[in-house]
Design a protein around this motif. Structure first.
Motif, short mmCIF file in Angstrom:
data_model
loop_
_atom_site.label_atom_id
_atom_site.label_comp_id
_atom_site.label_asym_id
_atom_site.label_seq_id
_atom_site.Cartn_x
_atom_site.Cartn_y
_atom_site.Cartn_z
N ARG A 146 0.84 -1.21 0.00
CA ARG A 146 0.00 0.00 0.00
C ARG A 146 0.87 1.25 0.00
NH1 ARG A 146 -4.48 2.34 1.35
NH2 ARG A 146 -4.40 3.34 3.35
N ILE A 147 1.88 1.25 0.84
CA ILE A 147 2.94 2.27 0.80
C ILE A 147 4.15 1.56 0.22
CG2 ILE A 147 4.48 3.76 2.13
CD1 ILE A 147 2.33 3.92 4.30
N LYS A 148 4.72 2.15 -0.82
CA LYS A 148 5.90 1.53 -1.44
C LYS A 148 7.11 2.40 -1.13
CE LYS A 148 3.31 -0.66 -5.07
NZ LYS A 148 2.59 -0.38 -6.27
N VAL A 149 8.15 1.76 -0.62
CA VAL A 149 9.42 2.41 -0.35
C VAL A 149 10.51 1.52 -0.93
CG1 VAL A 149 11.02 3.24 1.42
CG2 VAL A 149 8.56 3.52 1.75
N VAL A 150 11.30 2.08 -1.85
CA VAL A 150 12.37 1.33 -2.52
C VAL A 150 13.65 2.15 -2.43
CG1 VAL A 150 13.14 0.35 -4.71
CG2 VAL A 150 10.71 0.27 -4.11
N PRO A 151 14.75 1.57 -1.94
CA PRO A 151 14.87 0.22 -1.41
C PRO A 151 14.10 0.06 -0.10
CG PRO A 151 16.91 1.43 -1.05
CD PRO A 151 16.02 2.32 -1.86
N SER A 152 13.80 -1.18 0.23
CA SER A 152 13.05 -1.46 1.45
C SER A 152 13.81 -0.93 2.67
CB SER A 152 12.84 -2.96 1.62
OG SER A 152 12.02 -3.45 0.59
N PRO A 153 13.11 -0.25 3.55
CA PRO A 153 13.78 0.28 4.74
C PRO A 153 14.18 -0.82 5.72
CG PRO A 153 11.43 0.74 4.83
CD PRO A 153 11.69 0.10 3.51
N GLU A 154 15.24 -0.52 6.47
CA GLU A 154 15.64 -1.39 7.58
C GLU A 154 14.79 -0.96 8.77
OE1 GLU A 154 19.91 -2.00 8.23
OE2 GLU A 154 20.23 -0.83 6.39
N LEU A 155 13.71 -1.70 8.99
CA LEU A 155 12.73 -1.28 9.99
C LEU A 155 13.29 -1.16 11.39
CD1 LEU A 155 9.55 -3.15 8.71
CD2 LEU A 155 10.26 -0.79 8.29
N ASP A 156 14.27 -2.00 11.73
CA ASP A 156 14.85 -1.92 13.08
C ASP A 156 15.59 -0.59 13.29
OD1 ASP A 156 16.73 -2.91 11.19
OD2 ASP A 156 18.01 -3.64 12.83
N LYS A 157 16.01 0.07 12.22
CA LYS A 157 16.72 1.35 12.31
C LYS A 157 15.86 2.53 11.89
CE LYS A 157 21.21 -0.67 11.29
NZ LYS A 157 22.28 -0.78 10.31
N GLN A 158 14.94 2.32 10.94
CA GLN A 158 14.24 3.44 10.32
C GLN A 158 12.81 3.64 10.78
OE1 GLN A 158 16.16 2.16 6.25
NE2 GLN A 158 15.23 4.17 5.93
N LEU A 159 12.24 2.67 11.51
CA LEU A 159 10.85 2.77 11.94
C LEU A 159 10.76 3.26 13.37
CD1 LEU A 159 7.89 2.19 11.07
CD2 LEU A 159 8.18 -0.09 12.09
N GLY A 160 9.98 4.33 13.55
CA GLY A 160 9.68 4.83 14.89
C GLY A 160 8.27 4.44 15.27
N ALA A 161 7.76 4.98 16.36
CA ALA A 161 6.42 4.64 16.84
C ALA A 161 5.33 5.06 15.85
CB ALA A 161 6.16 5.28 18.20
N CYS A 162 5.59 6.14 15.09
CA CYS A 162 4.62 6.59 14.08
C CYS A 162 5.33 7.27 12.92
CB CYS A 162 3.57 7.52 14.69
SG CYS A 162 4.25 9.06 15.33
N THR A 163 6.61 6.96 12.72
CA THR A 163 7.41 7.60 11.67
C THR A 163 8.24 6.56 10.93
OG1 THR A 163 9.26 7.99 13.19
CG2 THR A 163 7.67 9.78 12.93
N LEU A 164 8.65 6.95 9.73
CA LEU A 164 9.59 6.15 8.96
C LEU A 164 10.70 7.08 8.51
CD1 LEU A 164 10.22 3.38 7.66
CD2 LEU A 164 9.07 4.23 5.60
N MET A 192 22.97 8.90 5.58
CA MET A 192 22.56 9.19 6.95
C MET A 192 21.04 9.37 7.01
SD MET A 192 23.84 13.19 7.38
CE MET A 192 23.22 13.44 9.02
N ARG A 193 20.43 8.96 8.12
CA ARG A 193 19.00 9.20 8.30
C ARG A 193 18.80 10.70 8.50
NH1 ARG A 193 16.95 6.80 12.99
NH2 ARG A 193 19.06 6.76 13.79
N ILE A 194 18.02 11.31 7.61
CA ILE A 194 17.93 12.77 7.60
C ILE A 194 16.53 13.30 7.87
CG2 ILE A 194 17.60 12.99 5.09
CD1 ILE A 194 19.80 15.40 5.65
N CYS A 195 15.51 12.51 7.57
CA CYS A 195 14.14 12.99 7.74
C CYS A 195 13.23 11.85 8.17
CB CYS A 195 13.62 13.62 6.44
SG CYS A 195 13.52 12.47 5.05
N SER A 196 12.04 12.23 8.63
CA SER A 196 11.03 11.25 9.03
C SER A 196 9.73 11.54 8.32
CB SER A 196 10.78 11.33 10.54
OG SER A 196 11.89 10.87 11.26
N PHE A 197 9.05 10.49 7.91
CA PHE A 197 7.73 10.61 7.31
C PHE A 197 6.68 10.09 8.29
CE2 PHE A 197 9.59 11.42 3.26
CZ PHE A 197 8.58 12.02 2.51
#
Length: 191
Positions: free
Chosen positions: A16-34, A148-153
């Protein structure tokens, strides 16, 4: 309603949401952010050659900007008071009933880095690599590194799917962008 981490994961898994390349969820996923990562292409104004941005001059904005590609192991220095366009490594595609909102990471904001001036909303149906509007409002130069992780969606549900999502608009100037595209405001009929 803003999607939670579990809803973001489920939306990524279902496509439903497409992100390429696939994010590393253990590093890039927050409680309500990517989180998304900084790419290695930057666009900067050639302010020594063009002393003014005059939208009625007929000069296209991309003609007064220079593209710089930084090797993955190098850094881009953003001087105090400087502005540059960049992009995320990740390509994002949104469905017709979700809005994406981009924000800077607090840890970088505390250094004086702003990652968007006014363009925080990514409309339903948006597809491409998000462009970042980088500004250093601090007093010291900031070294930015590709990857580097620079922003959150964050992602928010609409009350119903959009009648005319971004990918169906005739005026979708930034659809499928794959680099930090300069402003296309001179294409507007209001300038």
């Amino acid at each position: 309603m803003i999607l939670s981490d579990r809803d973001i994961k489920q939306s990524l898994e279902s496509g439903r949401i497409k992100v390429v390349p696939s994010p590393e969820l253990d590093k890039q996923l927050g409680a309500c952010t990517l989180d998304m990562r900084l790419g290695n292409v930057f666009s900067v104004f050639e302010h020594s050659r063009y002393p003014i941005l005059d939208l009625r001059s007929g000069i296209k904005i991309d003609d007064i900007m220079t593209s710089i590609t930084i090797p993955d192991c190098d850094r881009f220095i953003l001087q105090p008071g400087e502005f540059a366009l960049a992009m995320t490594i990740e390509r994002l595609e949104l469905p017709d009933d979700l809005v994406g909102r981009i924000d800077g990471r607090s840890s970088l904001g505390r250094l004086g880095l702003i990652i968007h001036g006014t363009a925080s909303t990514f409309e339903p149906g948006w597809k491409g690599n998000p462009t970042l509007e980088l500004s250093n409002i601090g007093r010291m130069p900031i070294a930015l590194y590709p990857g580097m992780r620079i922003c959150s969606f964050t992602f928010e549900m609409l009350s119903s799917p959009a009648e005319v999502p971004y990918d169906k608009k005739m005026s979708a100037k930034y659809m499928n962008q794959d680099g930090p595209l300069p402003s296309k405001i001179i294409d507007d009929d209001t300038v």
